[in-house]
Design a protein around this motif. Structure first.
Motif, PDB file in Angstrom:
ATOM      1  N   ILE A  13       9.167 -13.083  52.820  1.00 41.12           N
ATOM      2  CA  ILE A  13       9.566 -13.029  54.461  1.00 41.12           C
ATOM      3  C   ILE A  13       8.216 -12.319  55.175  1.00 41.12           C
ATOM      4  N   GLY A  14       7.708 -12.873  56.134  1.00 42.77           N
ATOM      5  CA  GLY A  14       6.525 -12.526  56.886  1.00 42.77           C
ATOM      6  C   GLY A  14       5.388 -13.395  56.466  1.00 42.77           C
ATOM      7  N   GLY A  15       4.890 -13.846  57.557  1.00 42.39           N
ATOM      8  CA  GLY A  15       3.692 -14.894  57.346  1.00 42.39           C
ATOM      9  C   GLY A  15       2.342 -14.363  57.736  1.00 42.39           C
ATOM     10  N   GLY A  16       2.270 -13.201  57.717  1.00 44.77           N
ATOM     11  CA  GLY A  16       0.560 -12.910  58.207  1.00 44.77           C
ATOM     12  C   GLY A  16      -0.116 -13.163  56.745  1.00 44.77           C
ATOM     13  N   PRO A  17      -1.423 -12.742  56.951  1.00 49.43           N
ATOM     14  CA  PRO A  17      -2.416 -13.103  55.827  1.00 49.43           C
ATOM     15  C   PRO A  17      -1.771 -12.885  54.456  1.00 49.43           C
ATOM     16  N   ALA A  18      -1.247 -11.448  54.028  1.00 49.44           N
ATOM     17  CA  ALA A  18      -0.808 -11.159  52.862  1.00 49.44           C
ATOM     18  C   ALA A  18       0.294 -12.115  52.576  1.00 49.44           C
ATOM     19  N   GLY A  19       1.502 -12.385  53.542  1.00 47.26           N
ATOM     20  CA  GLY A  19       2.553 -12.927  53.219  1.00 47.26           C
ATOM     21  C   GLY A  19       2.351 -14.481  52.715  1.00 47.26           C
ATOM     22  N   ASN A  45      -8.070 -10.544  67.533  1.00 46.23           N
ATOM     23  CA  ASN A  45      -9.451 -10.981  67.006  1.00 46.23           C
ATOM     24  C   ASN A  45      -9.876 -10.169  65.559  1.00 46.23           C
ATOM     25  N   ARG A  46      -9.037  -9.642  64.929  1.00 47.18           N
ATOM     26  CA  ARG A  46      -9.597  -8.975  63.636  1.00 47.18           C
ATOM     27  C   ARG A  46     -10.203  -9.915  62.866  1.00 47.18           C
ATOM     28  N   THR A  47     -11.406  -9.240  62.270  1.00 48.70           N
ATOM     29  CA  THR A  47     -11.956  -9.945  60.857  1.00 48.70           C
ATOM     30  C   THR A  47     -11.530  -9.291  59.762  1.00 48.70           C
ATOM     31  N   THR A  48     -11.926  -9.888  58.616  1.00 51.86           N
ATOM     32  CA  THR A  48     -11.538  -9.082  57.351  1.00 51.86           C
ATOM     33  C   THR A  48     -12.883  -9.443  56.678  1.00 51.86           C
ATOM     34  N   ALA A  49     -13.727  -8.194  55.873  1.00 53.38           N
ATOM     35  CA  ALA A  49     -14.543  -8.359  54.908  1.00 53.38           C
ATOM     36  C   ALA A  49     -13.975  -8.576  53.808  1.00 53.38           C
ATOM     37  N   LEU A  50     -13.850  -9.981  53.293  1.00 56.04           N
ATOM     38  CA  LEU A  50     -13.241 -10.060  52.055  1.00 56.04           C
ATOM     39  C   LEU A  50     -14.045  -9.989  50.861  1.00 56.04           C
ATOM     40  N   GLU A 133      13.086 -16.271  61.613  1.00 51.28           N
ATOM     41  CA  GLU A 133      12.870 -14.608  61.165  1.00 51.28           C
ATOM     42  C   GLU A 133      13.927 -14.104  60.345  1.00 51.28           C
ATOM     43  N   ALA A 134      13.763 -13.228  59.351  1.00 50.15           N
ATOM     44  CA  ALA A 134      14.980 -12.662  58.861  1.00 50.15           C
ATOM     45  C   ALA A 134      15.682 -11.697  59.681  1.00 50.15           C
ATOM     46  N   ASP A 135      16.691 -11.923  59.663  1.00 49.76           N
ATOM     47  CA  ASP A 135      17.533 -11.062  60.406  1.00 49.76           C
ATOM     48  C   ASP A 135      18.489  -9.838  59.517  1.00 49.76           C
ATOM     49  N   ALA A 162       6.883  -9.231  52.793  1.00 50.85           N
ATOM     50  CA  ALA A 162       5.327  -9.022  53.457  1.00 50.85           C
ATOM     51  C   ALA A 162       5.712  -8.910  54.953  1.00 50.85           C
ATOM     52  N   ASP A 163       6.452  -8.023  55.515  1.00 57.80           N
ATOM     53  CA  ASP A 163       6.764  -8.071  56.742  1.00 57.80           C
ATOM     54  C   ASP A 163       6.344  -6.853  57.616  1.00 57.80           C
ATOM     55  N   GLY A 164       5.252  -6.383  57.277  1.00 60.09           N
ATOM     56  CA  GLY A 164       4.339  -5.503  57.807  1.00 60.09           C
ATOM     57  C   GLY A 164       4.976  -4.251  57.906  1.00 60.09           C
ATOM     58  N   VAL A 285       4.502  -6.235  49.831  1.00 66.82           N
ATOM     59  CA  VAL A 285       3.496  -6.929  49.894  1.00 66.82           C
ATOM     60  C   VAL A 285       2.712  -6.602  51.119  1.00 66.82           C
ATOM     61  N   GLY A 286       1.230  -6.471  51.020  1.00 69.66           N
ATOM     62  CA  GLY A 286       0.553  -6.127  52.306  1.00 69.66           C
ATOM     63  C   GLY A 286       0.913  -4.854  53.096  1.00 69.66           C
ATOM     64  N   GLU A 287       0.881  -4.713  54.236  1.00 70.51           N
ATOM     65  CA  GLU A 287       1.132  -3.593  55.026  1.00 70.51           C
ATOM     66  C   GLU A 287       2.516  -3.090  54.976  1.00 70.51           C
ATOM     67  N   ALA A 288       3.394  -3.898  54.495  1.00 71.61           N
ATOM     68  CA  ALA A 288       4.811  -3.206  54.180  1.00 71.61           C
ATOM     69  C   ALA A 288       4.569  -2.188  53.014  1.00 71.61           C
ATOM     70  N   GLY A 299      -7.662  -2.628  53.491  1.00 75.00           N
ATOM     71  CA  GLY A 299      -6.530  -2.963  53.835  1.00 75.00           C
ATOM     72  C   GLY A 299      -6.015  -4.403  53.216  1.00 75.00           C
ATOM     73  N   LEU A 300      -6.482  -5.335  53.690  1.00 75.63           N
ATOM     74  CA  LEU A 300      -5.990  -6.665  53.271  1.00 75.63           C
ATOM     75  C   LEU A 300      -6.525  -7.120  51.906  1.00 75.63           C
ATOM     76  N   ASN A 301      -7.629  -6.572  51.467  1.00 72.99           N
ATOM     77  CA  ASN A 301      -8.217  -6.828  50.213  1.00 72.99           C
ATOM     78  C   ASN A 301      -7.206  -6.317  49.170  1.00 72.99           C
ATOM     79  N   MET A 302      -6.478  -5.107  49.485  1.00 75.17           N
ATOM     80  CA  MET A 302      -5.373  -4.721  48.628  1.00 75.17           C
ATOM     81  C   MET A 302      -4.090  -5.474  48.808  1.00 75.17           C
TER      82      MET A 302
HETATM   83  C1  LIG Z   1      -8.964  -2.686  63.098  1.00 75.87           C
HETATM   84  C2  LIG Z   1      -8.603  -3.161  61.887  1.00 75.87           C
HETATM   85  C3  LIG Z   1      -9.692  -3.553  61.125  1.00 75.87           C
HETATM   86  C4  LIG Z   1      -9.361  -4.015  59.666  1.00 75.87           C
HETATM   87  N1  LIG Z   1     -10.380  -4.544  59.059  1.00 75.87           N
HETATM   88  C5  LIG Z   1     -10.007  -4.847  57.631  1.00 75.87           C
HETATM   89  C6  LIG Z   1     -11.107  -5.401  56.727  1.00 75.87           C
HETATM   90  O1  LIG Z   1     -12.335  -5.671  56.930  1.00 75.87           O
HETATM   91  N2  LIG Z   1     -11.045  -5.699  55.400  1.00 75.87           N
HETATM   92  C7  LIG Z   1      -9.579  -5.479  55.028  1.00 75.87           C
HETATM   93  O2  LIG Z   1      -9.081  -5.978  53.752  1.00 75.87           O
HETATM   94  N3  LIG Z   1      -8.445  -5.159  55.980  1.00 75.87           N
HETATM   95  C8  LIG Z   1      -8.781  -4.779  57.038  1.00 75.87           C
HETATM   96  N4  LIG Z   1      -7.859  -4.544  57.812  1.00 75.87           N
HETATM   97  C9  LIG Z   1      -6.450  -4.489  57.452  1.00 75.87           C
HETATM   98  C10 LIG Z   1      -5.699  -5.957  57.716  1.00 75.87           C
HETATM   99  O3  LIG Z   1      -6.186  -6.267  59.009  1.00 75.87           O
HETATM  100  C11 LIG Z   1      -4.225  -5.727  57.210  1.00 75.87           C
HETATM  101  O4  LIG Z   1      -4.099  -4.901  56.097  1.00 75.87           O
HETATM  102  C12 LIG Z   1      -3.693  -6.912  57.440  1.00 75.87           C
HETATM  103  O5  LIG Z   1      -4.024  -7.814  58.357  1.00 75.87           O
HETATM  104  C13 LIG Z   1      -2.051  -6.987  57.029  1.00 75.87           C
HETATM  105  O6  LIG Z   1      -1.532  -8.377  56.788  1.00 75.87           O
HETATM  106  P1  LIG Z   1      -0.185  -8.448  56.659  1.00 75.87           P
HETATM  107  O7  LIG Z   1      -0.130  -9.762  56.219  1.00 75.87           O
HETATM  108  O8  LIG Z   1       0.257  -7.402  55.484  1.00 75.87           O
HETATM  109  O9  LIG Z   1       0.405  -7.867  57.899  1.00 75.87           O
HETATM  110  P2  LIG Z   1       0.754  -8.535  59.179  1.00 75.87           P
HETATM  111  O10 LIG Z   1      -0.322  -9.347  59.766  1.00 75.87           O
HETATM  112  O11 LIG Z   1       1.436  -7.309  60.057  1.00 75.87           O
HETATM  113  O12 LIG Z   1       1.877  -9.572  59.010  1.00 75.87           O
HETATM  114  C14 LIG Z   1       3.335  -9.363  58.931  1.00 75.87           C
HETATM  115  C15 LIG Z   1       3.981 -10.659  59.430  1.00 75.87           C
HETATM  116  O13 LIG Z   1       5.495 -10.463  59.243  1.00 75.87           O
HETATM  117  C16 LIG Z   1       6.232 -10.938  60.345  1.00 75.87           C
HETATM  118  N5  LIG Z   1       7.433 -10.349  60.234  1.00 75.87           N
HETATM  119  C17 LIG Z   1       7.813  -9.114  60.448  1.00 75.87           C
HETATM  120  N6  LIG Z   1       9.299  -8.911  60.674  1.00 75.87           N
HETATM  121  C18 LIG Z   1       9.781 -10.273  60.159  1.00 75.87           C
HETATM  122  C19 LIG Z   1      11.021 -10.830  59.874  1.00 75.87           C
HETATM  123  N7  LIG Z   1      12.126 -10.080  59.923  1.00 75.87           N
HETATM  124  N8  LIG Z   1      11.255 -12.096  59.431  1.00 75.87           N
HETATM  125  C20 LIG Z   1       9.910 -12.808  59.348  1.00 75.87           C
HETATM  126  N9  LIG Z   1       8.679 -12.573  59.776  1.00 75.87           N
HETATM  127  C21 LIG Z   1       8.642 -11.084  59.941  1.00 75.87           C
HETATM  128  C22 LIG Z   1       5.302 -10.424  61.444  1.00 75.87           C
HETATM  129  O14 LIG Z   1       5.433 -11.024  62.716  1.00 75.87           O
HETATM  130  C23 LIG Z   1       3.887 -10.944  61.091  1.00 75.87           C
HETATM  131  O15 LIG Z   1       3.428 -11.929  61.233  1.00 75.87           O
HETATM  132  C24 LIG Z   1      -8.040  -4.041  59.181  1.00 75.87           C
HETATM  133  C25 LIG Z   1      -7.179  -3.561  60.168  1.00 75.87           C
HETATM  134  C26 LIG Z   1      -7.391  -3.037  61.284  1.00 75.87           C
HETATM  135  C27 LIG Z   1      -6.317  -2.447  62.125  1.00 75.87           C
END
Ligand SMILES: Cc1cc2nc3c(=O)[nH]c(=O)nc-3n(C[C@H](O)[C@H](O)[C@H](O)COP(=O)(O)OP(=O)(O)OC[C@H]3O[C@@H](n4cnc5c(N)ncnc54)[C@H](O)[C@@H]3O)c2cc1C
Length: 399
Positions: A13-19, A45-50, A133-135, A162-164, A285-288, A299-302
């Protein structure tokens, strides 16, 4: 209206980069996987140092070749004390060739990684995508029931949450989270510049937080400028010319004339630590699972290591006939992630606190620590290797 859409080994659940990465890795590991994620353009416009292993993982998932040409190698990292305080740390310079690597990793716009992940996800027959979206997420003894906003019902033996930050999955599993707001915000934007960056990323450490200039392909850098919230609000409201000038001053003109590109975003910073990484058939998984400030690009590397670990653990469990959501499997994931996430969160927190602190003994300790890292080769090499990935981490097969 309810539309039954089947039973899966794992629902992500969640399609950010980690999901997306977790969904691809799980499907590639042979799990019948569903992904519930809205299809929407990446919003900032975030970038990630992978770093190190993240690129290896994206290669193993057949993702990296689709975006590699949009990434810039990071060969040098400079830390510059720009606090203007009486006790200042010496400049520390890390070079990837000192630890036998061509580059520490690659900096790339999240948008580009997301496009490559989306493309790969669409190819996998074991991965079913729901643009939804998961409800509701309801864990039971033998499965998790998921209801979506479009009225579909799914069930899974395991949910990868992986829903942040405001994770519904985390709440459904009854996992408590500790959150600390940092009273800092990160302003992100990209710049073009008149002098080459020579693949060097530079962190200027100010008394409000670091401001980092990270190479992008060509004469371009991404900027992450951490400041007190009121200062960050002031910066984001500047005109293009004013922000270009402010960024040039902040970078001490090391990149020559700067010109900001369109697009700026502000992120309030916090640290979040859940009490568990998995419970009640839900693995986070990810920011969750962890939120840290953008110091040391962790952050995203973890988050990608979360994805790799859950896929490897599910693969092993299923190969030996285990239920992938069984308590002992969740326990393996919890212990695989705990030390990595806890140690990095601690190190980032200390680095940030020592920068902001007015307490001079802490400032001295920081200066001495950086001096030792900068001047003692073996210590510097340990710091570089640990910055890329935990050295004690076992190698896991993801495909
Ligand atoms: C300024 C900044 C710079 C950064 N630079 C780096 C870097 O250089 N290197 C690094 O490793 N990390 C970096 N990070 C951290 C990195 O950006 C985050 O760890 C990463 O983007 C998180 O990804 P995620 O997929 O976990 O979460 P998100 O990108 O938040 O994805 C979660 C997804 O879940 C979806 N969602 C939520 N609820 C539901 C639901 N109920 N049903 C379905 N979908 C749902 C959301 O819409 C979203 O798309 C940085 C962060 C910041 C703020």
């Amino acid at each position: 209206m309810s539309d039954v859409s089947g039973t899966h080994d794992v629902v992500v659940i969640g399609g950010g980069p980690a999901g997306l990465t977790a969904a691809i890795a799980l499907a590639q590991a042979g799990a019948n996987t569903a992904l519930i994620a809205r299809r929407a353009p990446y919003a900032d416009n975030r970038t990630t140092a992978l770093l190190g292993g993240s690129v290896d993982l994206l290669q193993a998932l057949d993702v990296w070749r689709r975006c590699a040409d949009q990434a810039a190698p990071l060969q040098t990292m400079r830390l510059v004390d720009d606090t203007g305080r009486l006790i200042r740390a010496p400049e520390v310079r890390f070079s990837s060739d000192e630890i036998g690597l061509d580059a520490f990793g690659y900096n790339i716009e999240n948008r580009a990684v997301m496009a490559a992940l989306e493309q790969r996800a669409a190819e996998l027959s074991d991965l079913t995508r729901f643009d939804d979206e998961a409800d509701t997420v309801a864990p039971y003894d033998t499965m998790v029931a998921i209801g979506t906003a479009h009225g579909k019902s799914l069930s899974a033996r395991l949910v990868a949450g992986a829903d942040g930050r405001q994770s519904l999955c985390r709440e459904a599993a009854g996992i408590a989270v500790k959150r600390r707001d940092l009273n800092q915000s990160a302003l992100t934007f990209n710049v073009s510049h008149s002098r080459p960056h020579r693949n060097a990323s530079t962190e200027f450490h100010t008394a409000q937080g670091p401001s980092v200039f990270v190479p992008l392909p060509g004469n371009r850098c991404s900027v992450v400028w951490v400041a007190a919230p009121s200062e960050a609000e002031r910066l984001i409201a500047l005109s293009d010319d004013e922000l270009s000038e402010a960024a040039e001053r902040q970078s001490h003109s090391i990149l020559g004339r700067l010109k900001v590109e369109p697009g700026r975003h502000l992120f309030p910073l916090a640290i979040e630590r859940p009490q568990q990484f998995a419970k009640a058939r839900v693995a986070l998984v990810g920011e969750a699972a962890h939120v840290v400030p953008p110091i040391g690009a962790q952050g995203l590397n973890m988050g990608l290591r979360d994805a790799a670990d859950i896929a490897a653990i599910v693969r092993q469990a299923m190969a030996s006939g285990e239920d992938p959501g069984a308590p002992q499997v969740l326990k393996r994931y919890d212990s695989a992630r705990r030390a990595d996430v806890a140690s990095r969160t601690f190190a980032i927190d200390i680095a940030n606190r020592s920068l902001l602190s007015d307490f001079w003994p802490l400032q001295s300790l920081r200066a001495v620590g950086l001096h030792l890292i900068g001047s003692i080769g073996p210590l510097r090499r340990i710091a570089m290797r640990e910055g890329l990935a935990p050295s004690w981490r076992p190698t896991r097969r993801v495909s």
